[in-house]
Design a protein around this motif. Structure first.
Motif, PDB file in Angstrom:
ATOM      1  N   LEU A  37       0.844  -1.195   0.000  1.00  0.00           N
ATOM      2  CA  LEU A  37       0.000   0.000   0.000  1.00  0.00           C
ATOM      3  C   LEU A  37       0.881   1.247   0.000  1.00  0.00           C
ATOM      4  O   LEU A  37       0.392   2.354   0.201  1.00  0.00           O
ATOM      5  CB  LEU A  37      -0.916   0.020   1.227  1.00  0.00           C
ATOM      6  CG  LEU A  37      -1.828  -1.192   1.427  1.00  0.00           C
ATOM      7  CD1 LEU A  37      -2.743  -0.966   2.624  1.00  0.00           C
ATOM      8  CD2 LEU A  37      -2.651  -1.478   0.183  1.00  0.00           C
ATOM      9  N   ARG A 299     -12.803   0.140  -4.104  1.00  0.00           N
ATOM     10  CA  ARG A 299     -11.641  -0.069  -3.242  1.00  0.00           C
ATOM     11  C   ARG A 299     -11.563   1.004  -2.162  1.00  0.00           C
ATOM     12  O   ARG A 299     -11.221   0.708  -1.007  1.00  0.00           O
ATOM     13  CB  ARG A 299     -10.358  -0.063  -4.081  1.00  0.00           C
ATOM     14  CG  ARG A 299     -10.270  -1.213  -5.073  1.00  0.00           C
ATOM     15  CD  ARG A 299      -9.023  -1.130  -5.932  1.00  0.00           C
ATOM     16  NE  ARG A 299      -8.969  -2.201  -6.909  1.00  0.00           N
ATOM     17  CZ  ARG A 299      -7.931  -2.454  -7.680  1.00  0.00           C
ATOM     18  NH1 ARG A 299      -6.845  -1.689  -7.599  1.00  0.00           N
ATOM     19  NH2 ARG A 299      -7.953  -3.452  -8.537  1.00  0.00           N
ATOM     20  N   ARG A 300     -11.854   2.244  -2.546  1.00  0.00           N
ATOM     21  CA  ARG A 300     -11.869   3.339  -1.554  1.00  0.00           C
ATOM     22  C   ARG A 300     -12.838   3.020  -0.436  1.00  0.00           C
ATOM     23  O   ARG A 300     -12.539   3.207   0.760  1.00  0.00           O
ATOM     24  CB  ARG A 300     -12.252   4.639  -2.266  1.00  0.00           C
ATOM     25  CG  ARG A 300     -12.131   5.936  -1.450  1.00  0.00           C
ATOM     26  CD  ARG A 300     -13.295   6.205  -0.498  1.00  0.00           C
ATOM     27  NE  ARG A 300     -14.604   6.101  -1.095  1.00  0.00           N
ATOM     28  CZ  ARG A 300     -15.294   7.117  -1.607  1.00  0.00           C
ATOM     29  NH1 ARG A 300     -14.788   8.318  -1.607  1.00  0.00           N
ATOM     30  NH2 ARG A 300     -16.519   6.905  -2.103  1.00  0.00           N
ATOM     31  N   LEU A 303     -11.420   0.314   1.901  1.00  0.00           N
ATOM     32  CA  LEU A 303     -10.343   0.842   2.731  1.00  0.00           C
ATOM     33  C   LEU A 303     -10.874   1.783   3.805  1.00  0.00           C
ATOM     34  O   LEU A 303     -10.522   1.658   4.992  1.00  0.00           O
ATOM     35  CB  LEU A 303      -9.329   1.555   1.844  1.00  0.00           C
ATOM     36  CG  LEU A 303      -8.178   2.261   2.561  1.00  0.00           C
ATOM     37  CD1 LEU A 303      -6.837   1.872   1.938  1.00  0.00           C
ATOM     38  CD2 LEU A 303      -8.333   3.777   2.478  1.00  0.00           C
ATOM     39  N   TYR A 374      -4.669   2.690  -2.337  1.00  0.00           N
ATOM     40  CA  TYR A 374      -5.595   1.553  -2.503  1.00  0.00           C
ATOM     41  C   TYR A 374      -5.584   1.070  -3.952  1.00  0.00           C
ATOM     42  O   TYR A 374      -6.525   1.204  -4.715  1.00  0.00           O
ATOM     43  CB  TYR A 374      -7.001   1.873  -2.006  1.00  0.00           C
ATOM     44  CG  TYR A 374      -7.606   3.212  -2.331  1.00  0.00           C
ATOM     45  CD1 TYR A 374      -8.499   3.367  -3.383  1.00  0.00           C
ATOM     46  CD2 TYR A 374      -7.329   4.331  -1.543  1.00  0.00           C
ATOM     47  CE1 TYR A 374      -9.089   4.589  -3.667  1.00  0.00           C
ATOM     48  CE2 TYR A 374      -7.911   5.558  -1.818  1.00  0.00           C
ATOM     49  CZ  TYR A 374      -8.788   5.675  -2.878  1.00  0.00           C
ATOM     50  OH  TYR A 374      -9.375   6.894  -3.161  1.00  0.00           O
ATOM     51  N   ASP A 378      -9.815  -5.833  -4.452  1.00  0.00           N
ATOM     52  CA  ASP A 378     -10.604  -5.639  -3.241  1.00  0.00           C
ATOM     53  C   ASP A 378     -10.298  -6.669  -2.153  1.00  0.00           C
ATOM     54  O   ASP A 378     -10.148  -6.320  -0.978  1.00  0.00           O
ATOM     55  CB  ASP A 378     -12.093  -5.675  -3.601  1.00  0.00           C
ATOM     56  CG  ASP A 378     -12.911  -4.772  -2.708  1.00  0.00           C
ATOM     57  OD1 ASP A 378     -12.494  -3.633  -2.459  1.00  0.00           O
ATOM     58  OD2 ASP A 378     -13.967  -5.227  -2.227  1.00  0.00           O
ATOM     59  N   LEU A 381      -6.967  -5.981  -0.623  1.00  0.00           N
ATOM     60  CA  LEU A 381      -7.043  -4.753   0.177  1.00  0.00           C
ATOM     61  C   LEU A 381      -7.670  -5.040   1.537  1.00  0.00           C
ATOM     62  O   LEU A 381      -7.206  -4.537   2.568  1.00  0.00           O
ATOM     63  CB  LEU A 381      -7.854  -3.712  -0.588  1.00  0.00           C
ATOM     64  CG  LEU A 381      -7.807  -2.270  -0.087  1.00  0.00           C
ATOM     65  CD1 LEU A 381      -6.383  -1.743  -0.069  1.00  0.00           C
ATOM     66  CD2 LEU A 381      -8.686  -1.388  -0.973  1.00  0.00           C
TER      67      LEU A 381
END
Length: 406
Positions: A37, A299-300, A303, A374, A378, A381
């Motif tokens: 990351l 993804r945001r 996270l 990110y 997914d 993450l």
């Protein structure tokens, strides 16, 4: 025999993004899996047109390209900008070796040694490197995680201006913060640069990465400062082509382009084959960018949800790019990052972060902060976030809560 090094090179810091790479490599050599990351390297597939166009290229001699850039690539970029209601002519766009060269060339054209540029901090760490290479001083405009890294008041920004201030340099969407500047903030900067006879160097390489239905406005859409705006761009993030190293400068100020052309001539040209590939990239259907935007917003969300559930962590939801800066309940983010790589794992897996102190110019700021990118799929993450949470709970240098900004 000893070598005398310049003050310029001694004043430069190691990249906060890359300097922990040897430690990560050592962890991997011991069999540990590392979730990265720490660096903005997208895992999205590059459009196949890039390599196909190079395969189809046929020329007996790989000759020098023209110094301003391949005319076909310049035309493709001009067409791209029309989609954002920005209209450039062929002598207003220059091709560069990545956005990095574009930024350095812009500062070299605007500033003499000892001059200053205002930069909202935290900022892309290489702004420091670029400026120090040419003896230009970065003057920080401090922004805060608790305020979503939005700009301070007009009066506070103006208080940083001196007779040596030549420009405001900023990324929008923001790296490392993910901030999207509001139209009110952009209008404020417009007033400031007109009042103080300055320029805006707008690093807009993340233009397509804007979430939650927000409307993105480029500094190139502000007609009252058209001759003061220099747009830095790149194919790296937009088309997941970081290794191509193709960037550009665009400005309605023809004299600016004429002056920077001297620098382009001095370095001869940008690689021919990469320009061929980049020209094809600019013909990529907008559906590709829409799908990429949707993927990064997903993804945001993964996270941010995980971060908000971590005790002691402070952050606001990023609205653009694919980064977030967080405050952590640790004594020192760099020590924590090293500890995660050397001493911590969950099922022989760990997470690598980028300590944020190197993204600041003001001494002492960012010591307990980190930038997270990110850029993983997914499910990876989610694993990386679980490992980060466990690491924060187990870290010997944990404190009660994130230390307030100095």
């Amino acid at each position: 025999m000893s070598v005398r090094f310049s003050d310029r090179i001694r004043s430069m810091n190691e990249s906060p993004i890359r300097k922990l790479v040897p430690i990560a490599a050592a962890a991997k050599a011991k069999g540990k899996k590392v979730y990265h990351l720490n660096i903005g390297q997208p895992d999205i597939t590059t459009p196949p047109s890039f390599l196909q166009s190079i395969r189809d290229f046929s020329q007996d001699v790989i000759a020098y390209a023209t110094s301003p850039g391949d005319p076909k690539l310049i035309d493709a970029i001009i067409e791209y900008y029309k989609g954002y209601d920005m209209h450039f002519e062929s002598d207003e766009v220059l091709i560069t070796n990545g956005g990095s060269e574009a930024l350095m060339f812009a500062m070299m054209a605007l500033c003499d040694p000892g001059d200053e540029v205002l930069v909202p901090e935290p900022f892309y760490a290489n702004y420091n490197a670029f400026s120090r290479c040419i003896n230009v001083n970065v003057v920080p405009i401090t922004t805060k995680a608790e305020e979503g890294f939005h700009l301070p008041s007009e009066a506070e920004i103006e208080s940083r201006i001196t007779p040596k201030t030549r420009a405001i340099v900023l990324s929008n969407p923001g790296n490392p913060t993910g901030v999207i500047y509001s139209r009110e903030e952009m209008d404020m900067l417009s007033r400031i640069v007109r009042k103080h006879d300055m320029s805006i160097v707008a690093d807009e390489v993340y233009r397509e990465f804007v979430y939650d239905g927000l409307k993105y406005t480029s500094f190139g859409n502000l007609p009252e400062i058209a001759d003061r705006v220099i747009i830095v761009d790149s194919v790296s993030k937009r088309y997941s082509a970081c290794g191509a190293r193709i960037g550009s400068l665009a400005s309605k100020n023809k004299d600016f382009s004429k002056q920077v052309l001297k620098l382009c001539q001095g370095r001869l040209c940008v690689p021919t084959l990469e320009q061929v590939g980049a020209t094809a990239l600019y013909g990529t259907p907008t559906s590709y960018l829409d799908e990429v935007n949707e993927e990064y917003q997903k993804r945001r969300n993964t996270l941010y949800k995980a971060l908000k559930e971590m005790p002691g962590v402070i952050c606001e939801e990023p609205k653009g790019a694919f980064y977030v800066v967080i405050k952590m309940p640790v004594d020192d983010a760099e020590k924590f990052a090293v500890w995660m790589l050397e001493h911590f794992d969950v099922n022989n897996e760990t997470t690598m972060i980028a300590p944020a102190e190197g993204f600041y110019s003001t001494p002492g700021l960012g010591r307990n902060e980190a930038r997270l990118a990110y850029v993983l799929k997914d499910e990876d993450l989610a694993k990386a976030m679980d490992i980060l949470k466990a690491g924060l709970e187990a870290y010997p240098g944990r404190v009660e809560s994130a230390i307030p900004a100095m």
